[in-house]
Each structure stands twice: as C-alpha cells, then as structure tokens.
Design a protein around this motif. Structure first.
Motif, PDB file in Angstrom:
ATOM      1  N   GLY A   9       0.818  -1.206   0.000  1.00 29.45           N
ATOM      2  CA  GLY A   9       0.000   0.000   0.000  1.00 29.45           C
ATOM      3  C   GLY A   9       0.849   1.252   0.000  1.00 29.45           C
ATOM      4  O   GLY A   9       1.960   1.272   0.549  1.00 29.45           O
ATOM      5  N   ARG A  10       0.328   2.317  -0.622  1.00 26.89           N
ATOM      6  CA  ARG A  10       1.039   3.594  -0.683  1.00 26.89           C
ATOM      7  C   ARG A  10       0.049   4.693  -1.044  1.00 26.89           C
ATOM      8  O   ARG A  10      -0.938   4.448  -1.728  1.00 26.89           O
ATOM      9  N   CYS A  11       0.311   5.919  -0.603  1.00 29.55           N
ATOM     10  CA  CYS A  11      -0.570   7.037  -0.934  1.00 29.55           C
ATOM     11  C   CYS A  11      -0.315   7.514  -2.360  1.00 29.55           C
ATOM     12  O   CYS A  11       0.834   7.583  -2.821  1.00 29.55           O
ATOM     13  N   ASP A  12      -1.404   7.883  -3.045  1.00 26.12           N
ATOM     14  CA  ASP A  12      -1.263   8.494  -4.363  1.00 26.12           C
ATOM     15  C   ASP A  12      -0.916   9.969  -4.193  1.00 26.12           C
ATOM     16  O   ASP A  12      -0.800  10.479  -3.071  1.00 26.12           O
ATOM     17  N   ARG A  13      -0.711  10.678  -5.306  1.00 21.15           N
ATOM     18  CA  ARG A  13      -0.282  12.075  -5.224  1.00 21.15           C
ATOM     19  C   ARG A  13      -1.372  12.985  -4.668  1.00 21.15           C
ATOM     20  O   ARG A  13      -1.097  14.132  -4.284  1.00 21.15           O
ATOM     21  N   GLN A  14      -2.601  12.488  -4.602  1.00 26.17           N
ATOM     22  CA  GLN A  14      -3.715  13.250  -4.056  1.00 26.17           C
ATOM     23  C   GLN A  14      -3.907  12.992  -2.564  1.00 26.17           C
ATOM     24  O   GLN A  14      -4.849  13.504  -1.968  1.00 26.17           O
ATOM     25  N   GLN A  18      -8.335  -8.815 -10.766  1.00 27.01           N
ATOM     26  CA  GLN A  18      -7.996  -9.428  -9.484  1.00 27.01           C
ATOM     27  C   GLN A  18      -6.588 -10.019  -9.546  1.00 27.01           C
ATOM     28  O   GLN A  18      -6.093 -10.383 -10.614  1.00 27.01           O
ATOM     29  N   ILE A  19      -5.959 -10.095  -8.378  1.00 29.94           N
ATOM     30  CA  ILE A  19      -4.560 -10.500  -8.319  1.00 29.94           C
ATOM     31  C   ILE A  19      -4.354 -11.527  -7.206  1.00 29.94           C
ATOM     32  O   ILE A  19      -5.154 -11.647  -6.286  1.00 29.94           O
ATOM     33  N   ALA A  20      -3.233 -12.259  -7.316  1.00 31.51           N
ATOM     34  CA  ALA A  20      -2.873 -13.229  -6.284  1.00 31.51           C
ATOM     35  C   ALA A  20      -2.063 -12.567  -5.173  1.00 31.51           C
ATOM     36  O   ALA A  20      -2.309 -12.804  -3.991  1.00 31.51           O
ATOM     37  N   ILE A  21      -1.081 -11.731  -5.560  1.00 31.51           N
ATOM     38  CA  ILE A  21      -0.229 -11.037  -4.587  1.00 31.51           C
ATOM     39  C   ILE A  21      -0.042  -9.600  -5.064  1.00 31.51           C
ATOM     40  O   ILE A  21       0.711  -9.340  -6.004  1.00 31.51           O
ATOM     41  N   SER A  22      -0.706  -8.655  -4.448  1.00 26.69           N
ATOM     42  CA  SER A  22      -0.594  -7.249  -4.844  1.00 26.69           C
ATOM     43  C   SER A  22       0.771  -6.701  -4.429  1.00 26.69           C
ATOM     44  O   SER A  22       1.245  -6.945  -3.323  1.00 26.69           O
ATOM     45  N   ASN A  23       1.383  -5.950  -5.322  1.00 23.99           N
ATOM     46  CA  ASN A  23       2.679  -5.349  -5.027  1.00 23.99           C
ATOM     47  C   ASN A  23       2.987  -4.206  -5.989  1.00 23.99           C
ATOM     48  O   ASN A  23       2.203  -3.918  -6.901  1.00 23.99           O
ATOM     49  N   SER A  24       4.140  -3.549  -5.753  1.00 25.98           N
ATOM     50  CA  SER A  24       4.696  -2.512  -6.637  1.00 25.98           C
ATOM     51  C   SER A  24       3.821  -1.271  -6.759  1.00 25.98           C
ATOM     52  O   SER A  24       3.930  -0.522  -7.729  1.00 25.98           O
ATOM     53  N   ILE A  25       2.941  -1.017  -5.790  1.00 30.77           N
ATOM     54  CA  ILE A  25       2.055   0.150  -5.876  1.00 30.77           C
ATOM     55  C   ILE A  25       2.866   1.432  -5.696  1.00 30.77           C
ATOM     56  O   ILE A  25       3.506   1.654  -4.671  1.00 30.77           O
ATOM     57  N   CYS A  26       2.852   2.275  -6.726  1.00 29.69           N
ATOM     58  CA  CYS A  26       3.455   3.600  -6.659  1.00 29.69           C
ATOM     59  C   CYS A  26       2.881   4.432  -7.803  1.00 29.69           C
ATOM     60  O   CYS A  26       2.140   3.911  -8.644  1.00 29.69           O
ATOM     61  N   THR A  52      -0.785  11.015 -12.500  1.00 30.70           N
ATOM     62  CA  THR A  52      -1.828  10.542 -13.419  1.00 30.70           C
ATOM     63  C   THR A  52      -1.798   9.035 -13.628  1.00 30.70           C
ATOM     64  O   THR A  52      -2.784   8.459 -14.096  1.00 30.70           O
ATOM     65  N   ALA A  53      -0.671   8.393 -13.315  1.00 32.29           N
ATOM     66  CA  ALA A  53      -0.516   6.963 -13.588  1.00 32.29           C
ATOM     67  C   ALA A  53      -0.190   6.207 -12.309  1.00 32.29           C
ATOM     68  O   ALA A  53       0.521   6.712 -11.427  1.00 32.29           O
ATOM     69  N   MET A  54      -0.698   4.981 -12.235  1.00 35.82           N
ATOM     70  CA  MET A  54      -0.429   4.075 -11.120  1.00 35.82           C
ATOM     71  C   MET A  54       0.344   2.865 -11.635  1.00 35.82           C
ATOM     72  O   MET A  54      -0.001   2.297 -12.666  1.00 35.82           O
ATOM     73  N   TYR A  55       1.392   2.490 -10.909  1.00 36.90           N
ATOM     74  CA  TYR A  55       2.123   1.258 -11.185  1.00 36.90           C
ATOM     75  C   TYR A  55       1.693   0.188 -10.185  1.00 36.90           C
ATOM     76  O   TYR A  55       1.419   0.493  -9.013  1.00 36.90           O
ATOM     77  N   PHE A  56       1.678  -1.054 -10.623  1.00 37.69           N
ATOM     78  CA  PHE A  56       1.312  -2.153  -9.735  1.00 37.69           C
ATOM     79  C   PHE A  56       1.763  -3.458 -10.364  1.00 37.69           C
ATOM     80  O   PHE A  56       2.168  -3.500 -11.536  1.00 37.69           O
ATOM     81  N   CYS A  57       1.691  -4.527  -9.600  1.00 36.20           N
ATOM     82  CA  CYS A  57       1.972  -5.843 -10.153  1.00 36.20           C
ATOM     83  C   CYS A  57       1.236  -6.913  -9.379  1.00 36.20           C
ATOM     84  O   CYS A  57       0.725  -6.672  -8.278  1.00 36.20           O
ATOM     85  N   GLY A  64       7.983  -4.627  -3.552  1.00 39.89           N
ATOM     86  CA  GLY A  64       7.694  -3.224  -3.320  1.00 39.89           C
ATOM     87  C   GLY A  64       8.460  -2.305  -4.256  1.00 39.89           C
ATOM     88  O   GLY A  64       9.558  -2.628  -4.712  1.00 39.89           O
ATOM     89  N   ALA A  65       7.872  -1.125  -4.524  1.00 40.30           N
ATOM     90  CA  ALA A  65       8.470  -0.194  -5.486  1.00 40.30           C
ATOM     91  C   ALA A  65       8.245   1.246  -5.043  1.00 40.30           C
ATOM     92  O   ALA A  65       7.371   1.537  -4.227  1.00 40.30           O
ATOM     93  N   THR A  66       9.045   2.146  -5.621  1.00 34.75           N
ATOM     94  CA  THR A  66       8.858   3.574  -5.409  1.00 34.75           C
ATOM     95  C   THR A  66       9.295   4.321  -6.661  1.00 34.75           C
ATOM     96  O   THR A  66      10.004   3.775  -7.515  1.00 34.75           O
TER      97      THR A  66
END
Length: 297
Positions: free
Chosen positions: A105-110, A146-154, A160-165, A201-203
């Motif tokens: 989990g991570r906060c978006d720019r808003q 839907q996902i098995a393991i949520s990650n890389s949220i940034c 304007t864009a969200m990254y995830f995996c 995890g990502a940033t």
C-alpha cells in the motif's frame, strides 16, 4: 551500473516490509509483518523504536501528524497513535474472504491510500483486489483485474498513472488513466528477465524512474520511464521486499528484507537476511513520501 547495499540494521525480521522515510522526524519506518511489529530508526542517531501491533501489519502511511499513522493491518485499516499505542479500527477489508490479507500500500499524489490484498493459501489464486481509501474515509475497490499477490504500488510524479503488479506474474504494469478510472488503459511497463526474482515493493524518484525490490533475486532494479533497466543494486541476501528513497538529501536507498521461506542452510549462508539495508545513490533524488490527507476526528 551496479552498487552493493550495506547493512544498516541487523533487524532479523522474518518478513521485513513497507519501508518509508519520514523527513519531518528523520526516521526510517518499516514493518515486520509476521512479527506484528512496527519499527523505526532515527537515522542521525541510530536510536531504534518498535511498537507491538494487535495483528500483522502489512503496510502503512504517514499522516500530517508525526505520531499518527494509517495502518494496513492484515484484516483491515486502522489509525495508530504512536504516543499512546492506541489502534482505532476504520474498515474491515474482504471480511468474506478469510484466506486473504492486506499486502502492499502507498498514498497516491492526491493523498489517498491505495492498497491491495493477497491470497495466503499455497495455491495463490487471483482472488485479491486493489482498493483506495479516500479523504472522506470511504473505501472503494479499484476497477483493476484481481490479483494473487498485490505489489509494486506507486505513482508517477504527475500523479496521473499508477504502477502495480501481481508478484505471481513476471511484469510490472502501468495504469495510464489512474485519475480518469479507465481500466482499459493498463499496459505492461516492464517485463522481468528470466531467472529467479519477483517484483515486490516499489517507489518512484524525482525523475520518474521506478525502483523495484526483486524478491528472490537479491537485487533492486531502477527502471527508466521506457521500462528499461537503468541500474542494479545488489544485496548480500536473496529476499529484498520493499524500497524507499530518503535521508537528508533523498539520495539514500533503504531496503527491507526477509527470512521467510529460507531453509536452515540458506539462513546459514544469509546471516543478514531480515535486515534493513541502505545504499547511497549519487545523482539520484527521491521524493517526500505522500502523506494520507486526513486525520482521526
């Protein structure tokens, strides 16, 4: 270009995760998920702090109060007051799915908190989802697969864009229309090379490059905006789990790691597994961690 990360704290975490830099207090925060603990290091002095959590702490967000965090516990969201240790529940998440828990989990720019869940069963089915806690404290499910393991949220620098995996797949995705909500505008951002390693995890840094902890591969990769690998940071342990850029000049990479799944022989060969690592990155600048834009009433 490659560098070697050095041990900062020999934390011996079973599942260190969620590292964040707090520029106001000069602390590095992270969680030991399976240990149900929140940790902090005062970077300038080496002083360490820890707090026991009522259940596993998967992720968290800073807020405008240095002593209040938004927690992503295994079963849902809560406020945490570090002064009193009080935990105040906000939302139960996927209460109808006892086999899932919160993960990244991570906060978006808003200033809204975006997080995902995972399937804890060995089968790792894609039954988890991504969610957003809005500033009015309403919770919504995002229209992503839907996902098995949520990650890389940034999030991209312009927000304007969200990254995830899904860590079960060998790709990191970019949702180009995150703000507009058009889920058809999700595309592959980067494909992992064959071999060991899963995206964790990502940033994002100030140049819009993505830093990815590569679980099982003992490295952190920095991806350029076109998805190519710009640099590699190696670790002496195999399971880096999350990354953050911070320090006084935002040029220090912090990396959490884990002992989870390692055999006794592997643990003997990786005595620093579960530690917090760091590596100075010359010419790189991170961004202040976005804080959740609401506080407890």
């Amino acid at each position: 270009m490659g560098t070697q990360a050095q041990l900062l704290v020999d934390a011996q975490n079973f599942l260190g995760e969620g590292v964040r830099w707090c520029e106001r207090s000069g602390r590095v925060f992270w969680t030991n998920i399976e240990g149900c603990q929140l940790h902090a290091l005062v970077l300038a002095t080496g002083e360490r702090q820890s707090w026991a959590m009522p259940e596993r702490l998967a992720c968290f967000a800073l807020t405008d109060s240095d002593e209040v965090l938004l927690l992503g516990l295994a079963s849902g969201l809560a406020w945490f007051d570090a002064r009193s240790g009080a935990v105040t529940r906000l939302h139960t998440v996927e209460g109808d799915l006892p086999m899932t828990r919160l993960n990244d989990g991570r906060c978006d720019r808003q200033g809204r908190f975006v997080f995902g869940t995972l399937d804890e069963r060995p089968c790792r089915d894609a039954i988890g989802s991504f969610y957003r806690l809005n500033l009015d404290l309403t919770l919504e499910r995002l229209p992503l697969p839907q996902i098995a393991i949520s990650n890389s949220i940034c999030f991209s620098v312009d927000g304007t864009a969200m990254y995830f995996c899904d860590s079960m797949k060998r790709a990191i995705y970019r949702w180009d229309d995150y703000l507009g909500g058009d889920a058809s505008r999700v595309r592959v951002f980067a494909v992992l090379d064959p071999g060991p390693g899963a995206a964790d995890g990502a940033t994002i840094d100030a140049d819009d490059y993505l830093w990815s902890a590569q679980w099982g591969a003992g490295r952190v990769l920095r991806f350029a905006p076109d998805g190519s690998v710009e640099r590699k940071i190696c670790l002496p342990v195999s399971q880096p789990s999350c990354v953050s850029l911070g320090g006084p000049h935002y040029d220090e990479l912090f990396v959490t790691t884990a002992q989870e799944n390692l055999t006794p022989a592997q643990l003997a060969s990786e005595p620093l597994a579960g530690g917090l690592f760091h590596a100075r990155q010359v010419g790189v600048r991170g961004l202040p961690e976005v804080r959740f834009g609401a506080l407890p009433a």
